[in-house]
Design a protein around this motif. Structure first.
Motif, short mmCIF file in Angstrom:
data_model
loop_
_atom_site.label_atom_id
_atom_site.label_comp_id
_atom_site.label_asym_id
_atom_site.label_seq_id
_atom_site.Cartn_x
_atom_site.Cartn_y
_atom_site.Cartn_z
N PHE A 102 -3.32 -77.86 4.55
CA PHE A 102 -3.02 -77.95 3.13
C PHE A 102 -1.51 -77.78 2.93
N VAL A 103 -0.97 -78.53 1.97
CA VAL A 103 0.44 -78.41 1.65
C VAL A 103 0.60 -78.41 0.14
N GLY A 104 1.49 -77.56 -0.36
CA GLY A 104 1.74 -77.49 -1.80
C GLY A 104 2.74 -76.41 -2.11
N ASN A 105 3.74 -76.74 -2.88
CA ASN A 105 4.77 -75.77 -3.22
C ASN A 105 4.23 -74.75 -4.23
N LYS A 106 4.20 -73.49 -3.79
CA LYS A 106 3.70 -72.39 -4.63
C LYS A 106 2.25 -72.61 -5.04
N ALA A 107 1.50 -73.36 -4.23
CA ALA A 107 0.08 -73.56 -4.48
C ALA A 107 -0.72 -72.49 -3.75
N ARG A 108 -1.96 -72.27 -4.19
CA ARG A 108 -2.76 -71.21 -3.60
C ARG A 108 -4.23 -71.55 -3.69
N LEU A 109 -4.98 -71.21 -2.65
CA LEU A 109 -6.43 -71.26 -2.67
C LEU A 109 -6.94 -69.84 -2.85
N SER A 110 -7.89 -69.65 -3.75
CA SER A 110 -8.35 -68.29 -4.03
C SER A 110 -8.99 -67.65 -2.80
N ASN A 111 -9.55 -68.46 -1.91
CA ASN A 111 -10.08 -67.96 -0.65
C ASN A 111 -8.91 -67.88 0.33
N GLY A 112 -8.46 -66.67 0.67
CA GLY A 112 -7.24 -66.49 1.44
C GLY A 112 -7.34 -66.81 2.90
N TYR A 113 -8.46 -67.38 3.36
CA TYR A 113 -8.59 -67.66 4.78
C TYR A 113 -7.87 -68.94 5.20
N PHE A 114 -7.29 -69.68 4.26
CA PHE A 114 -6.75 -70.97 4.60
C PHE A 114 -5.23 -71.01 4.40
N ARG A 115 -4.57 -71.55 5.37
CA ARG A 115 -3.12 -71.61 5.37
C ARG A 115 -2.62 -72.76 4.50
N ILE A 116 -1.58 -72.51 3.74
CA ILE A 116 -0.95 -73.54 2.92
C ILE A 116 0.52 -73.63 3.29
N TYR A 117 0.97 -74.82 3.61
CA TYR A 117 2.38 -75.03 3.90
C TYR A 117 3.12 -75.30 2.59
N ASP A 118 4.18 -74.56 2.38
CA ASP A 118 5.02 -74.75 1.21
C ASP A 118 6.32 -75.38 1.70
N VAL A 119 6.49 -76.66 1.48
CA VAL A 119 7.61 -77.37 2.09
C VAL A 119 8.95 -76.96 1.50
N ASP A 120 8.93 -76.33 0.35
CA ASP A 120 10.20 -75.96 -0.30
C ASP A 120 10.60 -74.52 -0.05
N ALA A 121 9.67 -73.67 0.41
CA ALA A 121 9.93 -72.23 0.41
C ALA A 121 10.64 -71.77 1.67
N TYR A 122 11.91 -72.06 1.73
CA TYR A 122 12.79 -71.54 2.76
C TYR A 122 14.03 -70.99 2.06
N GLY A 123 14.69 -70.10 2.75
CA GLY A 123 15.90 -69.53 2.16
C GLY A 123 15.76 -68.04 1.93
#
Length: 587
Positions: free
Chosen positions: A144-165
């Motif tokens: 899964f990929v999404g900037n500041k996105a979230r799945l309520s079930n925390g077992y799944f990883r989400i890549y945030d392509v913008d969140a560096y720095g």
């Protein structure tokens, strides 16, 4: 108007109409008119006409063709591929009906099923959107990929392509750490803290393990003192500079140091000084019954019973540990073993040689720092000193130990509430490029001193290593562990091959923030795991990477919580709501 009249009107609206007095033939059926434009023959009746080759009309028809191979999106090139192939790179859950309002389980499961069937590995979530999901099927086969996105079930990883720095840290960390902390694009961490800027500077005394004397003034290298204890006793000391090399236990593992002011201890020329928790030349005597076994009288071994051979080292540079035997006869039958009986140790070397300076029998010894000041060390290795620690002995008496390029190893101490290569008991600490290794308990261990003060302090580990710790068989010895409501920031740590979770933080109000750490090969005998939070502790994990032996990636127990971002956590244990994804708000 009757029903038949209504139906007739609808049919008229669907028809191709001609002026009064004219009659049109029916259109050709669908297969005949497919991909053609409507024209009229010489009698004025409708016919399907193939558009002129290369015309805009032909192109328009081909582009909307979704059934024939080579038509539609496949006609639009994208570098070496066509648009149809490009569209298979990533799906969007919004195309399957996910809205972020209500339960999106069905819609996101549909996207997963579609993706898996077509070999698509990436599914896009709408930015800044939280999706309520339960029971996702096949999610481990996609990303899964999404900037500041979230799945309520925390077992799944989400890549945030913008969140560096620069990371926005929680107040529990910024309360003691004002320096910037960054997450790099490769997942590693960084900070703008410069430890050397905190080094105390002032009246300097030199110490040499060769050529020094307690009667010297210590003000130059040529008039150096002969022990660390002698330098610390100087009433105006601020800087202690050591000759590189080895320092024995006596007068160097100095017991308790009550800091009268900020003091630094470094090594001449940027070298390394080794402070040993043993004497260098024991008097060995061959046994009358077993001539290959040698014995020596030694005191102060109540905390441990191990013999080490520094002549032989493993791939990490660690000394060979001799097997613990139960009798002199067992030593005689086992090269590379030792037996402790009261104040006597019996050894048979692994190669049959007479025991020499390389046979290390570490004794009870302490290097404990107290007092409300800073103690700065650089290039110092504590080898077999069981008790290297800071301690807050009273309110407003909290020391800060800043260690740069130091190591702490072979500790056999149990400590007040658990031992460690380096530990604190209410003191604060900043460790940079330090290693805690080959100890009976933890690599780095942080506790309060007593129940009265109830202060574990705050701590920072930057580019530190906690490896190969734990020799109790209990399965609860870590590379690093904080307790008793303490706070810790770990950046780019490497924690590996520990006899327990490689990282474990425990107790109510304990908070750790872990950035860019690598965890490898948990040696916990029962269900090995990399990360564990227990008894009310909260662990923030950002960019944590794992490899090697472990049955579980992260475990929460007894009210603990793991809050993670860009971590490779897939094998989790504990309540779902105790594993929470978050976005660190990078600036």
């Amino acid at each position: 108007m009757t029903t038949n009249e209504i139906i007739a009107d609808i049919d008229i609206l669907r028809a191709v109409r001609a002026p009064d007095g004219e009659v049109l033939s029916e259109l050709p059926d669908a297969l005949v008119r497919a991909n053609k434009v409507m024209g009229f023959d010489s009698t004025g009746n409708p016919v399907g006409v193939i558009p002129a080759s290369g015309s805009g009309t032909e192109l328009a028809i081909d582009l909307i063709n979704s059934t024939e191979s080579g038509k539609g999106a496949a006609m639009v090139g994208f570098n070496a591929r066509n648009l149809a192939q490009k569209l298979l790179d990533i799906l969007d859950v919004r195309d399957f009906g996910a809205t972020g309002v209500g339960d999106d389980t069905l819609a996101i499961n549909s996207a997963i099923t579609y993706a898996v069937a077509r070999g698509i590995k990436w599914i896009r979530l709408a930015d800044s959107t939280t999706y309520t999901v339960n029971g996702l099927v096949g999610a481990s086969n996609v990303n899964f990929v999404g900037n500041k996105a979230r799945l309520s079930n925390g077992y799944f990883r989400i890549y945030d392509v913008d969140a560096y720095g620069k990371l926005t840290l929680p107040s529990s960390i910024t309360s003691f750490w004002s320096h910037a902390v960054y997450m790099n694009a490769d997942g590693s961490g960084a900070t703008d803290y410069d430890a050397r800027a905190s080094k105390p500077v002032g009246k300097r005394y030199y110490v040499r393990h060769t050529g020094g004397a307690s009667s010297n003034n210590g003000l130059t290298f040529f008039t150096a003192l002969n022990s660390i204890q002698a330098a610390l006793a100087k009433p105006d000391v601020v800087e202690i500079v050591l000759q590189p090399g080895d320092y024995p236990r006596v007068n160097n593992a100095v017991g308790e140091v009550v800091l009268p002011r900020n003091i630094s201890m470094t090594v001449l020329g940027g070298g390394a000084a080794n402070i040993y928790g043993c004497v260098f030349n024991l008097s060995w005597v061959a046994d009358a019954v077993y001539p290959t076994v040698y014995s020596a009288s030694i005191s102060g071994t109540t905390s441990g019973r191990f013999a080490w051979d520094s002549k032989y080292k493993d791939r990490n540079g660690d000394f060979m540990q001799y097997q613990v035997a139960s009798s002199v006869a067992a030593v005689a039958a086992t090269p590379g073993s030792a037996y402790f009986n009261g104040g006597t140790v019996y050894v048979m070397t692994v190669d049959g040689r007479v025991p020499d300076i390389d046979i290390r029998i570490f004794q009870d010894s302490t290097f404990r720092v107290t007092g409300p000041y800073t103690f700065y060390t650089e290039g110092i290795n504590f080898i077999g000193v069981p008790n290297v620690l800071t301690r807050a002995i009273a309110e407003n008496m909290t020391p800060l130990w800043i260690a740069v390029d130091c190591s702490f190893g072979y500790s056999e101490s149990l400590g007040v509430s658990g031992g460690g290569s380096f530990r604190t008991e209410g003191g604060n600490s900043i460790l940079m490029r330090c290693t805690g290794y080959k100890s009976r308990r933890d690599g780095f261990n942080y506790h309060q001193w007593n129940a009265v003060l109830q202060n574990c302090g705050w701590h920072v580990e930057i580019d530190c290593v906690g490896r190969d710790n734990g020799a109790t068989g209990e399965g609860n010895n870590q590379g690093s562990s904080i307790h008793d409501g303490g706070k810790i920031l770990r950046i780019n740590g490497y924690y590996a091959r520990n006899e327990g979770p490689n990282l474990e933080d425990v107790n109510a109000n304990t908070v750790s923030y872990n950035v860019g750490c690598l965890l490898e090969d948990s040696l916990k005998t029962s269900i090995p795991r990399h990360v564990q939070s227990g008894q009310g502790a909260t662990m923030y994990c950002v960019g944590i990477k794992m490899r090697g032996r472990a049955d579980l990636d992260a475990v929460v127990a007894e009210g603990g919580k793991v809050i993670h971002y860009k971590c490779a956590f897939t094998r989790l244990s504990g309540q779902t709501y105790d594993h929470e994804q978050f976005n660190p708000v990078c600036l």
